[in-house]
Design a protein around this motif. Structure first.
Motif: not given
Length: 120
Positions: A35-37, A45, A47, A58, A62, A81, A88, A92
């Motif tokens: 997962w990126y966000r 970036e 996650v 991680y 987070v 999450m 945050d 995502y």
């Protein structure tokens, strides 16, 4: 082959959300999933990510709050999450290093993105 993400939404600070991302199509194999966000005005970036064997990694921001997991039989990756913070807030994106049956090698695939907003 496509990745379909779901589970985003609006949540209050301190709340929880669970994101899911399912890969579908003519899949030969999947290596890492993650997962990126991307927040407004910022670069995308990492996650969290997870290997096919279950090893996880991680972002420092987070650690202790988010948990990544995967179900290899369902070609699905999850992101639990907890203790969400306003910082945050982002779109995502799920990612998979994946090989299709018709492909000669592994390629990065991306989901469509799901909005997570943490606000009171």
């Amino acid at each position: 082959v496509q990745l379909q993400a779901s589970g985003g939404g609006l949540v209050q600070p301190g709340g929880s959300l669970r994101l899911s991302c399912a890969a579908s199509g003519s899949i030969f194999g999947i290596n890492d999933m993650g997962w990126y966000r991307q927040a407004p005005g910022k670069q995308r970036e990492l996650v969290a990510d997870i290997t096919s064997g279950g090893n996880t990694n991680y972002a420092d921001s987070v650690k202790g709050r988010f948990t990544i997991s995967r179900d290899n039989a369902k070609s699905t990756v999850y992101l639990q999450m907890n203790s969400l913070k306003p910082e945050d807030t982002a779109v995502y994106y799920c990612n998979a290093d994946l090989r299709a049956y018709w492909s000669g090698g592994y390629v990065d695939y991306w989901g469509q993105g799901t909005q997570v907003t943490v606000s009171s």
